[in-house]
Write a protein that holds these residues in place. Sequence first.
Motif, PDB file in Angstrom:
ATOM      1  N   LEU A 168     -42.411 -10.340  41.122  1.00  0.00           N
ATOM      2  CA  LEU A 168     -41.490 -10.091  42.234  1.00  0.00           C
ATOM      3  C   LEU A 168     -41.062  -8.632  42.260  1.00  0.00           C
ATOM      4  CD1 LEU A 168     -39.425 -10.877  44.479  1.00  0.00           C
ATOM      5  CD2 LEU A 168     -37.815 -11.349  42.616  1.00  0.00           C
ATOM      6  N   LEU A 169     -40.631  -8.119  41.120  1.00  0.00           N
ATOM      7  CA  LEU A 169     -40.154  -6.738  41.054  1.00  0.00           C
ATOM      8  C   LEU A 169     -41.261  -5.756  41.427  1.00  0.00           C
ATOM      9  CD1 LEU A 169     -37.990  -6.857  37.793  1.00  0.00           C
ATOM     10  CD2 LEU A 169     -37.222  -7.041  40.174  1.00  0.00           C
ATOM     11  N   ALA A 170     -42.486  -6.060  41.012  1.00  0.00           N
ATOM     12  CA  ALA A 170     -43.605  -5.181  41.345  1.00  0.00           C
ATOM     13  C   ALA A 170     -43.897  -5.204  42.842  1.00  0.00           C
ATOM     14  CB  ALA A 170     -44.847  -5.604  40.561  1.00  0.00           C
ATOM     15  N   ALA A 171     -43.747  -6.378  43.451  1.00  0.00           N
ATOM     16  CA  ALA A 171     -44.075  -6.522  44.869  1.00  0.00           C
ATOM     17  C   ALA A 171     -43.063  -5.832  45.773  1.00  0.00           C
ATOM     18  CB  ALA A 171     -44.170  -7.998  45.231  1.00  0.00           C
ATOM     19  N   VAL A 172     -41.797  -5.749  45.339  1.00  0.00           N
ATOM     20  CA  VAL A 172     -40.747  -5.204  46.210  1.00  0.00           C
ATOM     21  C   VAL A 172     -40.268  -3.824  45.771  1.00  0.00           C
ATOM     22  CG1 VAL A 172     -39.986  -7.518  46.831  1.00  0.00           C
ATOM     23  CG2 VAL A 172     -38.875  -6.335  44.922  1.00  0.00           C
ATOM     24  N   ALA A 173     -40.903  -3.250  44.743  1.00  0.00           N
ATOM     25  CA  ALA A 173     -40.479  -1.942  44.234  1.00  0.00           C
ATOM     26  C   ALA A 173     -40.573  -0.874  45.324  1.00  0.00           C
ATOM     27  CB  ALA A 173     -41.344  -1.556  43.040  1.00  0.00           C
TER      28      ALA A 173
ATOM     29  N   PHE B 235     -29.422 -19.342  41.928  1.00  0.00           N
ATOM     30  CA  PHE B 235     -28.988 -18.500  40.814  1.00  0.00           C
ATOM     31  C   PHE B 235     -29.353 -19.075  39.449  1.00  0.00           C
ATOM     32  CE2 PHE B 235     -25.670 -17.220  37.771  1.00  0.00           C
ATOM     33  CZ  PHE B 235     -25.853 -15.848  37.795  1.00  0.00           C
ATOM     34  N   GLY B 236     -29.098 -20.363  39.227  1.00  0.00           N
ATOM     35  CA  GLY B 236     -29.468 -21.009  37.969  1.00  0.00           C
ATOM     36  C   GLY B 236     -28.908 -20.309  36.755  1.00  0.00           C
ATOM     37  N   ALA B 237     -29.792 -19.924  35.831  1.00  0.00           N
ATOM     38  CA  ALA B 237     -29.373 -19.227  34.618  1.00  0.00           C
ATOM     39  C   ALA B 237     -29.281 -17.722  34.816  1.00  0.00           C
ATOM     40  CB  ALA B 237     -30.333 -19.542  33.472  1.00  0.00           C
ATOM     41  N   GLY B 238     -29.526 -17.251  36.031  1.00  0.00           N
ATOM     42  CA  GLY B 238     -29.289 -15.847  36.351  1.00  0.00           C
ATOM     43  C   GLY B 238     -30.414 -14.886  36.053  1.00  0.00           C
ATOM     44  N   GLY B 239     -31.599 -15.382  35.755  1.00  0.00           N
ATOM     45  CA  GLY B 239     -32.696 -14.500  35.383  1.00  0.00           C
ATOM     46  C   GLY B 239     -33.114 -13.536  36.479  1.00  0.00           C
ATOM     47  N   TYR B 240     -33.243 -14.031  37.705  1.00  0.00           N
ATOM     48  CA  TYR B 240     -33.630 -13.145  38.806  1.00  0.00           C
ATOM     49  C   TYR B 240     -32.517 -12.158  39.129  1.00  0.00           C
ATOM     50  CZ  TYR B 240     -37.816 -15.855  39.876  1.00  0.00           C
ATOM     51  OH  TYR B 240     -39.050 -16.456  39.807  1.00  0.00           O
TER      52      TYR B 240
ATOM     53  N   LEU C   2     -30.738  -6.542  39.301  1.00  0.00           N
ATOM     54  CA  LEU C   2     -29.703  -5.545  39.027  1.00  0.00           C
ATOM     55  C   LEU C   2     -30.222  -4.456  38.098  1.00  0.00           C
ATOM     56  CD1 LEU C   2     -26.680  -7.970  38.615  1.00  0.00           C
ATOM     57  CD2 LEU C   2     -26.879  -6.186  40.359  1.00  0.00           C
ATOM     58  N   GLU C   3     -30.945  -4.851  37.079  1.00  0.00           N
ATOM     59  CA  GLU C   3     -31.451  -3.866  36.125  1.00  0.00           C
ATOM     60  C   GLU C   3     -32.584  -3.027  36.718  1.00  0.00           C
ATOM     61  OE1 GLU C   3     -32.333  -5.924  32.511  1.00  0.00           O
ATOM     62  OE2 GLU C   3     -30.213  -6.269  32.049  1.00  0.00           O
ATOM     63  N   ALA C   4     -33.226  -3.560  37.780  1.00  0.00           N
ATOM     64  CA  ALA C   4     -34.307  -2.814  38.424  1.00  0.00           C
ATOM     65  C   ALA C   4     -33.790  -1.844  39.480  1.00  0.00           C
ATOM     66  CB  ALA C   4     -35.297  -3.780  39.060  1.00  0.00           C
ATOM     67  N   GLY C   5     -32.492  -1.929  39.813  1.00  0.00           N
ATOM     68  CA  GLY C   5     -31.946  -0.961  40.754  1.00  0.00           C
ATOM     69  C   GLY C   5     -31.180  -1.503  41.934  1.00  0.00           C
TER      70      GLY C   5
ATOM     71  N   ALA D 192     -20.299 -17.265  33.329  1.00  0.00           N
ATOM     72  CA  ALA D 192     -19.043 -16.563  33.048  1.00  0.00           C
ATOM     73  C   ALA D 192     -19.114 -15.748  31.764  1.00  0.00           C
ATOM     74  CB  ALA D 192     -17.896 -17.569  32.975  1.00  0.00           C
ATOM     75  N   GLY D 193     -19.974 -16.158  30.834  1.00  0.00           N
ATOM     76  CA  GLY D 193     -20.051 -15.471  29.554  1.00  0.00           C
ATOM     77  C   GLY D 193     -20.735 -14.116  29.600  1.00  0.00           C
ATOM     78  N   TRP D 194     -21.497 -13.826  30.671  1.00  0.00           N
ATOM     79  CA  TRP D 194     -22.227 -12.553  30.719  1.00  0.00           C
ATOM     80  C   TRP D 194     -22.131 -11.820  32.054  1.00  0.00           C
ATOM     81  CZ3 TRP D 194     -25.856 -12.285  34.534  1.00  0.00           C
ATOM     82  CH2 TRP D 194     -26.356 -13.492  35.034  1.00  0.00           C
ATOM     83  N   ALA D 195     -21.769 -12.518  33.121  1.00  0.00           N
ATOM     84  CA  ALA D 195     -21.791 -11.900  34.447  1.00  0.00           C
ATOM     85  C   ALA D 195     -20.818 -10.733  34.572  1.00  0.00           C
ATOM     86  CB  ALA D 195     -21.485 -12.946  35.513  1.00  0.00           C
ATOM     87  N   GLY D 196     -19.718 -10.772  33.832  1.00  0.00           N
ATOM     88  CA  GLY D 196     -18.720  -9.716  33.931  1.00  0.00           C
ATOM     89  C   GLY D 196     -19.245  -8.344  33.559  1.00  0.00           C
ATOM     90  N   ALA D 197     -20.324  -8.298  32.792  1.00  0.00           N
ATOM     91  CA  ALA D 197     -20.886  -7.012  32.377  1.00  0.00           C
ATOM     92  C   ALA D 197     -21.400  -6.205  33.565  1.00  0.00           C
ATOM     93  CB  ALA D 197     -22.020  -7.242  31.380  1.00  0.00           C
ATOM     94  N   TYR D 198     -21.665  -6.874  34.691  1.00  0.00           N
ATOM     95  CA  TYR D 198     -22.182  -6.183  35.873  1.00  0.00           C
ATOM     96  C   TYR D 198     -21.086  -5.834  36.874  1.00  0.00           C
ATOM     97  CZ  TYR D 198     -26.729  -7.477  34.060  1.00  0.00           C
ATOM     98  OH  TYR D 198     -27.833  -7.614  33.255  1.00  0.00           O
ATOM     99  N   GLY D 199     -19.850  -6.177  36.559  1.00  0.00           N
ATOM    100  CA  GLY D 199     -18.736  -5.823  37.427  1.00  0.00           C
ATOM    101  C   GLY D 199     -18.905  -6.375  38.829  1.00  0.00           C
ATOM    102  N   ASP D 200     -18.532  -5.558  39.828  1.00  0.00           N
ATOM    103  CA  ASP D 200     -18.606  -6.031  41.209  1.00  0.00           C
ATOM    104  C   ASP D 200     -20.012  -5.925  41.794  1.00  0.00           C
ATOM    105  OD1 ASP D 200     -18.818  -3.305  41.518  1.00  0.00           O
ATOM    106  OD2 ASP D 200     -16.960  -3.067  42.663  1.00  0.00           O
TER     107      ASP D 200
END
Length: 227
Positions: free
Chosen positions: A21-26, A37-42, A47-50, A68-76
């Motif tokens: 996916l990331l390669a196709a839309v870069a 959303f599920g476990a948040g992998g996508y 977010l990390e791709a830009g 809730a245990g990890w999403a806060g690291a990305y802020g808004d």
Amino acid sequence: MPARDPSQDRFPHVPVLLQPLLAAVAPVTGVWLDGTFGAGGYARGLLEAGAATVIGVDRDPLALELAAGWAGAYGDRLRLVAGNFSQLDRHAGGPLDGVVLDLGVSSMQLDRAERGFSFQHDGPLDMRMSQHGESAADLVNAASEATLADILYLYGEERASRRIAHAIVAARASAPITTTRQLAGIVAKCLPRPKPGQIHPATRSFQAIRIAVNAEFGELAEGLAAA
């Protein structure tokens, strides 16, 4: 095989199709909506791709609870929404640069016996992604034989749909079908014993009932229209 540790669900997994996916839309930029959303992998991958912002939508309250245990690291930059992707235009609140939908059921749901999605674990016959509304038990114990046969054939491509529907109606006449093991056993008796490497006899029936309970095809049609 040891039981899967539910605490692992606190951390986003890496979906198989994330890198394609990331390669196709870069290059990845702007605002994206992850409608499953599920476990948040996508969401994390985008977010990390830009991506400037990702809106994570899921109708399963467990998915948002575990995030809730990890999403806060990305802020808004990461906004979580409880809802269905069929209403993604409402959840977006403005123009989007991309939408991700990873359809079907997740391991987060399959691995939890109490959710009733899998015949691999005995549990209540539920299958509701939102944990609200009609359950799989409600459906198999109330639907007519003809309706059950149509569901099994149309949503599961089950050739023995009429035979299985008849067996379900006969079984529920004696006692309600309330567990995954009960339903899997009824279906298995209607089909030949699988050969090595073949799927479990109840696979197609469980898929079909899950799709019906969650109105998955209707959700997809509305989501595509909204996109």
